[in-house]
Each structure stands twice: as C-alpha cells, then as structure tokens.
Design a protein around this motif. Sequence first.
Motif, PDB file in Angstrom:
ATOM      1  N   ALA A 379       4.854  49.681 -14.922  1.00 20.60           N
ATOM      2  CA  ALA A 379       5.781  50.671 -14.404  1.00 20.60           C
ATOM      3  C   ALA A 379       7.181  50.415 -14.940  1.00 20.60           C
ATOM      4  O   ALA A 379       7.917  51.341 -15.283  1.00 20.60           O
ATOM      5  N   ILE A 380       7.548  49.138 -14.981  1.00 20.43           N
ATOM      6  CA  ILE A 380       8.866  48.787 -15.508  1.00 20.43           C
ATOM      7  C   ILE A 380       8.960  49.165 -16.975  1.00 20.43           C
ATOM      8  O   ILE A 380       9.945  49.726 -17.443  1.00 20.43           O
ATOM      9  N   ILE A 381       7.900  48.870 -17.705  1.00 19.24           N
ATOM     10  CA  ILE A 381       7.899  49.151 -19.140  1.00 19.24           C
ATOM     11  C   ILE A 381       8.002  50.645 -19.391  1.00 19.24           C
ATOM     12  O   ILE A 381       8.708  51.100 -20.294  1.00 19.24           O
ATOM     13  N   GLU A 382       7.304  51.444 -18.603  1.00 18.34           N
ATOM     14  CA  GLU A 382       7.313  52.883 -18.808  1.00 18.34           C
ATOM     15  C   GLU A 382       8.695  53.486 -18.571  1.00 18.34           C
ATOM     16  O   GLU A 382       9.023  54.536 -19.099  1.00 18.34           O
ATOM     17  N   ASN A 383       9.500  52.806 -17.744  1.00 14.16           N
ATOM     18  CA  ASN A 383      10.809  53.355 -17.412  1.00 14.16           C
ATOM     19  C   ASN A 383      11.932  52.740 -18.231  1.00 14.16           C
ATOM     20  O   ASN A 383      13.099  52.985 -17.965  1.00 14.16           O
ATOM     21  N   THR A 384      11.580  51.903 -19.192  1.00 12.48           N
ATOM     22  CA  THR A 384      12.613  51.312 -20.030  1.00 12.48           C
ATOM     23  C   THR A 384      12.938  52.240 -21.180  1.00 12.48           C
ATOM     24  O   THR A 384      12.132  53.094 -21.569  1.00 12.48           O
ATOM     25  N   ALA A 385      14.126  52.098 -21.729  1.00 10.59           N
ATOM     26  CA  ALA A 385      14.529  52.901 -22.880  1.00 10.59           C
ATOM     27  C   ALA A 385      14.029  52.304 -24.187  1.00 10.59           C
ATOM     28  O   ALA A 385      14.169  52.909 -25.238  1.00 10.59           O
ATOM     29  N   ASP A 386      13.430  51.095 -24.097  1.00  7.72           N
ATOM     30  CA  ASP A 386      12.938  50.430 -25.300  1.00  7.72           C
ATOM     31  C   ASP A 386      11.523  50.895 -25.614  1.00  7.72           C
ATOM     32  O   ASP A 386      10.757  51.293 -24.731  1.00  7.72           O
ATOM     33  N   SER A 387      11.187  50.824 -26.899  1.00  2.00           N
ATOM     34  CA  SER A 387       9.818  51.085 -27.324  1.00  2.00           C
ATOM     35  C   SER A 387       9.012  49.790 -27.175  1.00  2.00           C
ATOM     36  O   SER A 387       9.420  48.741 -27.681  1.00  2.00           O
ATOM     37  N   ILE A 388       7.882  49.879 -26.475  1.00  2.00           N
ATOM     38  CA  ILE A 388       7.081  48.677 -26.219  1.00  2.00           C
ATOM     39  C   ILE A 388       5.622  49.004 -26.492  1.00  2.00           C
ATOM     40  O   ILE A 388       5.119  50.041 -26.051  1.00  2.00           O
ATOM     41  N   GLU A 451      15.232  47.503 -38.348  1.00  2.00           N
ATOM     42  CA  GLU A 451      14.572  48.489 -39.211  1.00  2.00           C
ATOM     43  C   GLU A 451      15.385  49.776 -39.209  1.00  2.00           C
ATOM     44  O   GLU A 451      15.818  50.255 -38.166  1.00  2.00           O
ATOM     45  N   GLU A 452      15.614  50.352 -40.371  1.00  2.00           N
ATOM     46  CA  GLU A 452      16.271  51.656 -40.472  1.00  2.00           C
ATOM     47  C   GLU A 452      15.203  52.722 -40.683  1.00  2.00           C
ATOM     48  O   GLU A 452      14.434  52.658 -41.637  1.00  2.00           O
ATOM     49  N   ILE A 453      15.157  53.699 -39.776  1.00  2.00           N
ATOM     50  CA  ILE A 453      14.132  54.745 -39.828  1.00  2.00           C
ATOM     51  C   ILE A 453      14.802  56.068 -40.182  1.00  2.00           C
ATOM     52  O   ILE A 453      15.681  56.536 -39.457  1.00  2.00           O
ATOM     53  N   PRO A 454      14.420  56.691 -41.295  1.00  2.00           N
ATOM     54  CA  PRO A 454      15.020  57.991 -41.652  1.00  2.00           C
ATOM     55  C   PRO A 454      14.407  59.112 -40.823  1.00  2.00           C
ATOM     56  O   PRO A 454      13.197  59.196 -40.667  1.00  2.00           O
ATOM     57  N   HIS A 461      18.861  53.032 -36.510  1.00  2.00           N
ATOM     58  CA  HIS A 461      18.583  51.613 -36.664  1.00  2.00           C
ATOM     59  C   HIS A 461      17.862  51.119 -35.412  1.00  2.00           C
ATOM     60  O   HIS A 461      18.301  51.384 -34.291  1.00  2.00           O
ATOM     61  N   VAL A 462      16.771  50.426 -35.623  1.00  2.00           N
ATOM     62  CA  VAL A 462      15.960  49.922 -34.515  1.00  2.00           C
ATOM     63  C   VAL A 462      15.811  48.412 -34.667  1.00  2.00           C
ATOM     64  O   VAL A 462      15.454  47.911 -35.743  1.00  2.00           O
ATOM     65  N   GLU A 463      16.100  47.688 -33.592  1.00  2.00           N
ATOM     66  CA  GLU A 463      15.889  46.239 -33.570  1.00  2.00           C
ATOM     67  C   GLU A 463      14.499  45.988 -32.984  1.00  2.00           C
ATOM     68  O   GLU A 463      14.197  46.441 -31.873  1.00  2.00           O
ATOM     69  N   VAL A 480       5.294  44.000 -29.041  1.00  2.00           N
ATOM     70  CA  VAL A 480       6.425  44.394 -29.882  1.00  2.00           C
ATOM     71  C   VAL A 480       7.408  45.191 -29.032  1.00  2.00           C
ATOM     72  O   VAL A 480       7.009  46.092 -28.289  1.00  2.00           O
ATOM     73  N   PHE A 481       8.661  44.828 -29.142  1.00  2.00           N
ATOM     74  CA  PHE A 481       9.726  45.519 -28.422  1.00  2.00           C
ATOM     75  C   PHE A 481      10.691  46.117 -29.448  1.00  2.00           C
ATOM     76  O   PHE A 481      11.222  45.393 -30.306  1.00  2.00           O
ATOM     77  N   GLY A 482      10.907  47.429 -29.363  1.00  2.00           N
ATOM     78  CA  GLY A 482      11.836  48.107 -30.273  1.00  2.00           C
ATOM     79  C   GLY A 482      12.980  48.731 -29.508  1.00  2.00           C
ATOM     80  O   GLY A 482      12.777  49.387 -28.486  1.00  2.00           O
ATOM     81  N   ARG A 483      14.169  48.528 -29.982  1.00  2.00           N
ATOM     82  CA  ARG A 483      15.357  49.059 -29.290  1.00  2.00           C
ATOM     83  C   ARG A 483      16.245  49.778 -30.296  1.00  2.00           C
ATOM     84  O   ARG A 483      16.528  49.267 -31.385  1.00  2.00           O
ATOM     85  N   ASP A 484      16.718  50.965 -29.919  1.00  2.00           N
ATOM     86  CA  ASP A 484      17.623  51.737 -30.768  1.00  2.00           C
ATOM     87  C   ASP A 484      19.010  51.090 -30.729  1.00  2.00           C
ATOM     88  O   ASP A 484      19.657  51.040 -29.692  1.00  2.00           O
ATOM     89  N   VAL A 485      19.433  50.549 -31.867  1.00  2.00           N
ATOM     90  CA  VAL A 485      20.737  49.886 -31.941  1.00  2.00           C
ATOM     91  C   VAL A 485      21.675  50.646 -32.861  1.00  2.00           C
ATOM     92  O   VAL A 485      22.618  50.081 -33.422  1.00  2.00           O
ATOM     93  N   THR A 486      21.409  51.960 -33.019  1.00  2.00           N
ATOM     94  CA  THR A 486      22.245  52.763 -33.912  1.00  2.00           C
ATOM     95  C   THR A 486      23.702  52.734 -33.470  1.00  2.00           C
ATOM     96  O   THR A 486      24.603  52.538 -34.291  1.00  2.00           O
ATOM     97  N   GLU A 487      23.946  52.912 -32.174  1.00  2.00           N
ATOM     98  CA  GLU A 487      25.324  52.916 -31.683  1.00  2.00           C
ATOM     99  C   GLU A 487      25.993  51.573 -31.932  1.00  2.00           C
ATOM    100  O   GLU A 487      27.162  51.507 -32.293  1.00  2.00           O
ATOM    101  N   ARG A 488      25.225  50.496 -31.731  1.00  2.00           N
ATOM    102  CA  ARG A 488      25.797  49.163 -31.962  1.00  2.00           C
ATOM    103  C   ARG A 488      26.161  48.974 -33.430  1.00  2.00           C
ATOM    104  O   ARG A 488      27.224  48.461 -33.763  1.00  2.00           O
ATOM    105  N   LYS A 489      25.259  49.406 -34.319  1.00  2.00           N
ATOM    106  CA  LYS A 489      25.528  49.282 -35.750  1.00  2.00           C
ATOM    107  C   LYS A 489      26.732  50.127 -36.147  1.00  2.00           C
ATOM    108  O   LYS A 489      27.568  49.698 -36.952  1.00  2.00           O
TER     109      LYS A 489
END
Length: 894
Positions: A379-388, A451-454, A461-463, A480-489
């Motif tokens: 349930a926690i994973i489903e509500n996270t903004a990260d890709s898991i 990773e940079e995804i076009p 950019h995804v970490e 595997v945990f993926g997080r959008d870090v475009t704003e950070r970059k």
Amino acid sequence: MDNAQDMIYRMSLPDGLYEYVSPASTNLFGYTPEEFIQKPILIKKAIHQDWQKYFEDQWVALLAGDMPPLYEYQIVHGKTGETRWLHQRNVLVKNEAGQPVAIEGIVTDITDRRQNEEALRQSESNLSSLINNRNESIWSVDRDFNYLIFNDYFQEDYFKTFKEELRKGLNALDIISPELRAFWEPKYKSALKGNRVVFEFQNESEGELHHFEITLNPTFIDNEVTGVSGISMEITDRKQAEDSLRESEERFRNIVTSAPIGIFIYDLKDDGKLTFIDSNQAASSILGVDCSKFVGMTIEEAFPPLTETEIPDIYREVAATGKIWQTEQVSYKHEEIEGAYQVTAFRGATNRAVIMFQDITLRKQAEDELLEKSANMSAIIENTADSIWTINRSYEVVYMNSVWEAAFFASFGIHIEPGHVVLDKLPDALRPIWKERYDRALANERFDIIEEIPLDTGSVHVEVAFNPIVVNNSVVGVSVFGRDVTERKEAEKKRLLMEQELLQTQKLESLGVLAGGIAHDFNNILMGILGYADLALSEMDPYETSREYVKGINDSARQAADLVKQMLAYSGKGKFSLEPINLNHLIEDTVQMLTISISKNVVLKFNYSSEPGFLEGDPSQLRQIIMNLVINASEAIGKRSGVIAVTTGSMYCDKEYIDSTGFETQVSHKERIAEGMYLFLEISDTGIGMKKSTLDRLFEPFYTTKYTGRGLGLSAVLGIVRGHHGMIKIYSEEGKGTSFKVLFPLYGGDDGQKAPTETTGVIDDGWQGEGTFLIADDEEAVRTVGKHMLKKLGFEVLTADDGRIAVELFKKHAKDIVGVLLDLTMPHKDGAQVFQEIRQIKPDVKVILSSGYNEQDATQQFVGKGLAGFIQKPYVSRDLVKKIKEIMRPGNKD
C-alpha cells in the motif's frame, strides 16, 4: 445535375483527375468545381484527421479501379471549418476492352442523419443507465396493468415482498390480494386519466413493516395516455425518525443541549440553501469557537472548505429524504478550527438535518502512527511517487507499482504487467544495457545510476537504485527504485549557471575597477610626457631637425592617451559631454570615416528610422561605438564580398526583453535597467559569425580572435554603453553572420537639436593673465608642465605636492592668488577638502579641477559649490590656455 444538392462527379483513371464536378461541391466541401478540377488533392485536404488513413486506403482502391461501391467518412468544411459526415457511392466505368477508364460518383451530406442516430443511441443509453442506477423502484404498466418496464431495484428490493417472479407482461393487479387491489386499482385508474398520483404505502415483509412513498405518472404518446409509470422510494427510516421526533421533541432538545458530542442543526430551504440554525454548547467546546456566530449562514459560508467536498450535498439529501449518513472521519482545517471528526447526519424533522460529531483527532493520530508502523508495504509503495518494481532471477516482473509503467514504459508505448519478462518488453537498444544492470544486482551488488529518458515533451532524468533481494543468504531477485530527479538536475544546472554568472560579474567588475585605476594613473604619466613634448615644440625652431623627434613623442603619447580613453570607457568612467543627439544625423556624419575604414569588397547599407530619434550622450564616444562595430563587422567578412547593414529605430523594452540581452550580468549593474522606450542602433554583417565560446568572452579586455595587440575595442563599447545607461543584445551564428543591437534610453527632453560646436583651436589674441596661480598636484611632471604653461600666460606660479601644503601656501598668499589648478586625489588632503578650505579663506577664487577620471565622476562632489571649471588629464598647452581664458578673461562669470 447542376441543381442537385448532392455532389456528382466523374474522375478519369488512372490519373485521378476530375472531368466533372457539380456545383454542390461548394456547399459540401467549401471548394468550387473549378478548384477541384484544378487541384484534385483538395479532397484529401478536406478529410478529417481521424479519417485520413481510412480515406487514403479507399482513395488507393478507387484509383486502382478496385473501389468499394459506397462508404462514409468525415470532412472539415474548407470555409466554415465545421465537421460533416458524407456518404459516397461510386460506379466504375469501363471501356469496350473492359478496362477501367473513369469513376462516377455521388457524395451526399448525411450529417443530420448521423447526429440523430448518435443522439438516439445516447438517449437510450442514458435512459437505461438512469433507470438502473437509481436506488428507487421504477416500473411502468400499460392500460391493462401489464408490466412493461422495471428496474433492478424494483425487482430485488420492492417486488420480492410479493413472493412472485417479476416478468414482462405480468399483471400488476392480478398478483395481489383483493384488499391491495382495491387500494391500488383506483390510483392506477386516476393516473390513466392523466393525473399525477402521490401516496404512501406500507407492506409487511419477513415480520418487518416497510414504508414506501409512491408516485404514479401517466405515460403519454401523441397526447394519449398509454399507460402508467411508477416510482417507489422506501421511507421506512424517515417514517420512523419522524415518529420518534414527534414523540420526543422536547427530550431531543434536552439531549442536544446537554450531549457531550457536538450537534449542528441545518434547515433546507426551498431554494436549496442549507442554513445553519442551531448548535449545542459541546459543539463550541469541541471546535474552540463560538458556533452561535454561524446562525443564519449557509453551510458554505460557515465552513468554506466544505464547498470543495460532497458534504453539503449529502446533508441536503439527509434533510430532504431522511437518509442517514455516517463517516469515520472528516478532516477540517480553516482559521481557528482544525482536527479530525467522526460525523453522523440524520433528519430531525422535515427538511432539517442534524449533524452529530465528535473530535477523534487524538485517536486518529494514534491510529495513523500504528498504521505507519504496521501497514502493508504494498500500500505504501502504491502511494509513493517513485517507480518501484521487482523481478526474479528469470527477469520476470513479480511486482510493479502503477508509477513505474506510467513513468517509464508508457514513454516507449509499452504495456507491461506482472509475469512478463521485462527484458522482452524493452527496445532493442536498451535490452543489453538493462540486462547488465540486472545481472550486477543478481550478483549481490547494490548500486545507483542516473538515467536520461527521452520523451515527446522533452527528456527527464531518473535516479534508479538496484538492490538484490536476499532470502536465506541467496539472491532471489532484484528490487528497483526509480525517482524523477529532473527538477533536481535542473536546479543544479541553474545553480552552476548562477555561479558562473557571478564569477563573470565579479571578474568584469574587478577588471573595470582595475582598468579605471590604471587609466587614471597612466593619465598622470601621459600628462608629463605630452606636456613636456608640447612645451618643447613651442620652444623649438620650426626647421630644427629634432622637432620631428619631439613631434613623434607627442603623437605616440596621444595614441597612448586614446588607449587610456578606451580603458576608461570600458570601466564606465570615460569622459562624457552629454547633449541631445539625432542618431541618424550622427551616423550620416560618420559615413565617410566608415567608408574608408572597411574593406573595398564590403557594401554598407543604411536603414534609417523614418521617425527622428534622439538620445542624450557624448557624440565622440558614440562615434567610437559605430566605428568599432562596423570595423569588427568588416573584419568578420574578411576578403569575401559581404554586406554590413546599419539600422536605426525605436522600440519598447520590457523586463523580459531586458533579461534576454544578458547585459546586466555582463556589466555588473548595481541597478536594474529600466523598462521603457529605447532608441536602437543595429549593425549586422554577413560574416563568419561566432561560436558560443567566443560570445562568452566577447567583451573581456584584450580578448581577441585577431592578432596580438587588439581587443580593447568591444570592451570600450561595453563601457560606453554602460555609461549611457544603455544595453547590448547580440545574435550570432557560425557561418551566418552577427548582429549587434545597441539600445539607448530615448531622449525625452527638447527637440534634440545640437548647439553649434565651438572651434577646438585657440586664437592667440595676445591676452596675458595677472596674479598668482597655485598648482596642487602630487605628480611632479604635472606641476612642472603646468607651471611652464601658466607662466607663458603671464601668471606667477606656486606649486604644492600634497593637499596640506596647498592649503598652507594658499593661506600665506591668498591676496595674490587669483586661480588654483587643483588635483582631485592627493596625499594628506584630497581635492575636495582643499577646495572647501580655500573657498572659506577666499570665496571668489577661481578653482579649476584636474583629474584623470571623467568630468561627471570627478566633479560630483563639487556640484553647486562654485567650481570654476574642469580639465581632464592628459592635456596640452592649447587645452589649458583655452580653459584659463574661458575662466580668467575679464567679464567671465562663474
């Protein structure tokens, strides 16, 4: 055929050209027959984008003679832009040899038919959905009381009390007892007479008494009653509540007043407004506010955040129907009220809702803490903004959250779900890369990548973090945990850019200060060189051989002085003699110099503004800008033929445009450049252009792409523009030329007409001065040269090498001293201090300020204090004589 509403056409094969198109094409497509015959491709242009592929397939078949006899499609009318449906019928025409030679067809507008069909389908769908989604019994009978229509609720909830199977054609009166028939039949018959009949009915089922509110309405077809439709709503709860309220109104009032839980009472008005009418003391205590202030307000006025929720409508339904509503938690935060509340709503009387609530904030906090510790991880994973996601050793997806597919696979147009082999779903180019990463994690290695995804909308950019899943000391899979870090970059990129801009600003500011200081000191040195050379020339015989050598020294020193002027211009401290200037006239006056300064294979084109534009500035400095930019443009064109365009005009510059120039960063402006009307000078060339690295360093002193010894020209331009409160915008592209747009604030004073310039020569009229002049300067060469110059004019001369000595000498010889040549910067006491003290001693003494800085900066401290004049170093005898005569000649006024 010409008068037919349908479009009739004949098309030749195989070229696909129209031989005949009837006039109806104008109404159907928006194109005349002549336009279709001249441009057959217009038919494709008219096809709606959703039908392009379909029509192209039909078109290909049509031209091949293998066309369908008829088909339908949508078009966009060429003139009105409206969407239409068309029906097309085709006939293949063959020659005697049986070969297709033409197509004859008729195109008919079927828009109205398609819209009616769609409306009918939608109406039937909406009616069916409406009937079956109501929590009410709905049915209809014909004039013989046989069932025609009934919804699910009627069959499952209401009709089951009769213990009879409901089916179409069953007679509604035959299945009930004689007593019930005697009750229902007159009501049905009244409805069959065109009346609306509303009544209450009660029925016992399984030992419980149920109350219903029944509405019977006549069914009309062509103004004739063909049957009756009925709606039944169970009101058992409402009846019970009403009975209870009638029996214990006073007891309820006591309960409301003394209950430990909060109670609100709302009244539902005829206009639908739900109005707060009362509350108990506990409500005020729980919420921490005096709830009596809400009386008379609507629920939306009393509690604004509820407007964005469904709660007001729920309360209205409770008040109108008697439906009881409960909820575990309503969170609320507005002004003084904040907390979580358990709420129950019921009808206290007709059109009245009673809301009971209690504060469960502390309980919810405890539950939330417990939930945080023990809630299911998925349930926690489903509500996270990260890709898991997790995979097993066969690369099969074991678990994935929705974010993963939406954020990653959807960008490639791929659908994936648990059980799929993830590598099989990846594009070929990515498969080996991701396999290597999974294998590293399956080998019990933990690591992160970015990773940079076009995407179609731009890359992200995804970490991504890879973690082995270990069970009983064995790696069974990978999480595997993926997080959008475009704003950070982007933030990091902006931070680096800001740091670079700050360093550039500091560097240019330091260089400006350095250039100004060096120029000032160098002016003092040049003062001695020019002064001595000028004195020597004045004493030498015109035919003396050494005169040429001294003249060479003089010329070289003047060139050095010009270089110093460029350094002062870069630092923003150049000498400015401000006056209104017509920019078009200034360029016209400079044309001859421009023509001889550029390559012979370069053409100069002038595009003057039709409206005269004026700015306030120094003509000589502005000419330097024009010359520098035109010469640079000529050198950029080189030996090739090319064009240099000089354009003038005016424009409004807003903040966005000013920011786009980047000029404030280039020159380290302390104040923002003001928005407003600007006069511009644009110099464009067809030369080789510049790359970004060159543009970044373009205004640095002594940076040049030419031979050594060049590089102050554009730096001086930068300083002059800064000194005139202007800005520069540059556009350049390698191989396509460069454009410099220099903008100055539009002059808003008089008509800008320039006063006649006085002659620079000095007429030797034999005038001689009287009295003593004091020269105060810490440079010996300046004192010596000035002393000789002043003596030639007939003055006695005293000299002082610092400010303190200057004041002492002045005190001693005040009655004889008629003028002072005063340096701005000296030891012990500077020029401003000396000026103040000697003016106190002798207020009418004439003081001429001398400095290597420009007049504006140097005289700023002396404004309104009676300074007689200013002369900028380095100067020669002619300059000093002219200044002395202006000030000391009889009849001159301060």
